[in-house]
Every structure is written in structure tokens, then in C-alpha cells.
Design an enzyme around this catalytic site. Sequence first.
Site, short mmCIF file in Angstrom:
data_model
loop_
_atom_site.label_atom_id
_atom_site.label_comp_id
_atom_site.label_asym_id
_atom_site.label_seq_id
_atom_site.Cartn_x
_atom_site.Cartn_y
_atom_site.Cartn_z
N ARG A 19 -59.99 36.43 -0.40
CA ARG A 19 -60.60 35.15 -1.14
C ARG A 19 -60.12 35.18 -3.02
NH1 ARG A 19 -65.79 35.47 2.33
NH2 ARG A 19 -65.02 33.40 3.75
N ASP A 36 -70.34 36.67 0.45
CA ASP A 36 -69.18 35.36 0.93
C ASP A 36 -69.57 33.90 -0.22
OD1 ASP A 36 -69.02 36.44 3.13
OD2 ASP A 36 -70.42 35.77 4.40
C1 S3P Z 1 -71.45 39.61 8.16
C2 S3P Z 1 -71.59 40.67 6.70
C3 S3P Z 1 -70.30 40.53 6.07
C4 S3P Z 1 -69.69 38.88 5.83
C5 S3P Z 1 -70.03 38.06 7.19
C6 S3P Z 1 -71.46 37.94 8.17
C7 S3P Z 1 -72.83 40.07 8.68
O1 S3P Z 1 -69.79 40.68 6.00
O2 S3P Z 1 -69.03 38.36 5.18
O3 S3P Z 1 -69.55 37.29 6.79
O4 S3P Z 1 -73.30 39.17 9.39
O5 S3P Z 1 -72.92 41.18 8.51
P1 S3P Z 1 -69.09 42.83 6.16
O6 S3P Z 1 -70.26 43.43 6.77
O7 S3P Z 1 -67.55 43.09 6.76
O8 S3P Z 1 -69.19 42.69 4.44
#
Ligand code: S3P
Length: 450
Positions: free
Chosen positions: A357, A326
Amino acid sequence: MQPAPPAPAAFHAPGPLRGTVRVPGDKSISHRALMLSALAVGTSRIEGLLDGEDVLATAAAMRAMGAECVREGDGRWMVHGVGVGGLLQPAAALDMGNSGTSTRLLMGVVASHPITATFTGDASLSGRPMGRVIEPLARMGADITASPGGRLPLMVRGLCPAVPIEYRLPVASAQVKSAVLLAGLNTPGLTRVIEPVATRDHSERMLRGFGAELTVEEDGTATRIITIRGEAELRPQEIAVPGDPSSAAFPAVAACLVPGSDVLVEHVGLNPTRAGLFAALQAMGADLSFENAREIGGEPVADIRVRGSALSGFANDPRDVASMVDEYPILFVAAALARGRSVFTGLEELRVKESDRIAVMAQGLAAIGARVEETADGLIVEGTGGDRLAGGATVAARLDHRIAMSFAVAGLVSHAPVIIDDMAPVATSFPGFEALMTTLGAERRQLAPA
Ligand code: S3P
């Protein structure tokens, strides 16, 4: 949820940024704290919970399925759980707003309960792929009807008892991993997730903390094999949520970029599966150090001191993407001010976040005078070597909080205003962002009336 009216803004830094601040609670941990508390038998208490819109969407959904979730004060919540298997059929569609984490994790929870739930969301969330969770959950027996392309709105009809599976993640995604583990919580026998690349492990840590039987094996490579025994009984907990490293990223990068700055961000969660940005900044030459390292609620925490720094270009290791997935938008801003070229690869997942992004940052950075080249899986950035960017453009946040905050920081190191067309999405993860940046010495620029 009603979309808020667009709130354009631009920021500048009349002088160095200085001060000591705390960022709001970790978003990932906050979602999981509410969900697991709602699935425990009895009363849990949470402090430091992120009171952002995404987490409030999770709280509302848990309430709609029978758990009592009460906000008792700033970040302090009481949750009275109904027990694994005890969730009730929600009377109306669950509005997930902008929150992919709420949606994907709760789809997992519902999948093994004898209930049916419809998930809806805003325009950003409705464009995001859900096939990645539909596929394993359908293998466990859930009946899921999605909109074309595997998108929201969608309906999950859970199966109880569900069927345990062994699932190898085709994408490095903590959300998919967590959806399967949460479905496994109410499934007889052993549910197993194999992840070839380590992703954030808050679910594993917290499931164990609540008393679930969960093991993690490493096979000597990066692969992790996570096994959960279902039909678990979760015991209520007292949970302290550390500050969100993904939010700390913004004041930290701002302090690196604005010359003469000296900022302390206290109480930041530094789980190794999340802390990639800080290592990247150090590799770029940032004057960034960790103080007062400690452990809170089973998660490593420290205060981060950052001073204005001359940064050099950076080439990421695609194997480290998950540990800072992120943080790339704000890292691109840092790269735009660094000396030399930065090359970012292996970032295809960024295209399916709250916005694409890679494309949105490439367009916005180019509009404010940065030299960037978009590639299929990343970005190439030729930095200014510390010179300010030109600015003088309006950039589109596209319902993406991290895009909005990244350009707010870019504005601090630009000559002419960088106008973000809408700062409203920032409330999903970082309420108080503007107040925090103001405490450090940033200012909102006066915009000419439209
Ligand atoms: C998150 C996992 C990430 C991240 C998201 C929050 C989580 O996504 O980008 O902001 O809390 O498990 P992905 O697991 O799809 O990469």
C-alpha cells in the site's frame, strides 16, 4: 472463486456531498462472529453481518467444516455451531479468495482440531506472508506445509490435543494474535499472547462474550498479556455487528475534502483500537464530531458528522499505526489535499497488505499530480492546500479494495478523471460503496469506450 472481469470506473463530485448514510457491518467483527458461532454449541443469530466476499469466504469455510451457516436476510444470519473441537475435515480446499483475516484466523482454528485443511486464495492473498502464523501454530504442534516463502496454497494438519504456548508477537498483528487465541480455544491449559503494541481486540471481547475464560493484563506500558483457558465451551449468542470504521473512512474523508459537504455516517464502530483515523483527521483540523455515542454488542458505536474542512499536514505517531492500519491509503489522499507537509513513518506493515500500500499509493498519487515521496517505512506528502489534484490518469487497484476506494475519493477532488482500473475488489469489504457515494452526491464519470 472466479476473478470478476475488471470493472474500470471514475467518479466526480458535481457539488458538495450531503446526506445520512450507513456503511456495511464491520469486517473484522463479522469474521469472528461467524467463526465463534460455528464453534459454539447451538444456534447463534447475527445481525448487521457484512455480506462482503471476504466474510462469505469465512462462512463457506465454516460450512465446509460442518457448521450450518444460513443467510436469512440482509446481514441477518443463523449459525448452528458444532462446538469447540467439533469441526469436521473439509472435503475440498478452502478458498479464501482475497481474505487474509479468514486465512490466518482459520489456520489457528484448524491447528488444534484433529483435521487437515488446505487453504488457497487469489493472486493477492497468495503473495502474502503466512510465516507469521505458521511459526506459533507449529510451536503448538500443527504440521503446516506451505508454498515457498511461507505462502498459499498451504496445508494445515491440526494436532489434538495441541500444546499451549506463551507467544510474544514479533509484529503488531491482530490476525496473528487471534490465530493463536483461536488455536488456544481447543488446547488444554493456558495459551498466552503477549502484545507489545495494542492491536484490535475484537477477538478478546467476543471470546469473552461467548463465555470463554480470557483475561487481559496490562503491565503499565502498552504491553498487553492475553490468556485464554482452552477446551472452552462456547455458548451461542445474539450478535449485533456495528458499521465498519474502515469503510466509514471513505465517505468521512470525502466529506472533509469536498468543499461545503455535510455528511452523517451513522452507527459506526469506534473501538479505540480502530478509531485512529478519526483522531488523525481531527488533528488535521477536520470538522468531525461524534454524536449519539452508545454501546452495541460490547463495542462502542457513534454517528460521525463530517463537514468540508481545510486540513493541515500531519505527522503520525508510529505507536498509533495499529489503530488505523487499514486507513492509511485514504489518509494519504487527505494529506495530498492538506496545507503543508505530512510525514508518515512506521508503516512497514502496509507493504504486506492486500497490496504494497505504500508503493501503490505513492505511484497512483504521483500519477494524478500529488507531490509524494516514498520512504522505506512510509510516505512524505506535500499537500496542495485544498486545491484540486490534476487527475487525468488510470491507477491500478492491484486487487486491493482500499486502494480502489481511496482513488475513487481522490477523483472527487481532481480536475481530470481518476480512472481506477478495477473497482471489483471493493466487493470484498464494501458492497454498495458506489451506491452510498452516489446517495451523497458523487457521480460516476462517463468513460470513453476503450
Ligand atoms: C484484521 C487485522 C489487521 C487488518 C486486517 C483485519 C483483523 O491485519 O489489516 O484488515 O480482522 O484481525 P493485521 O492484524 O495483520 O495487522
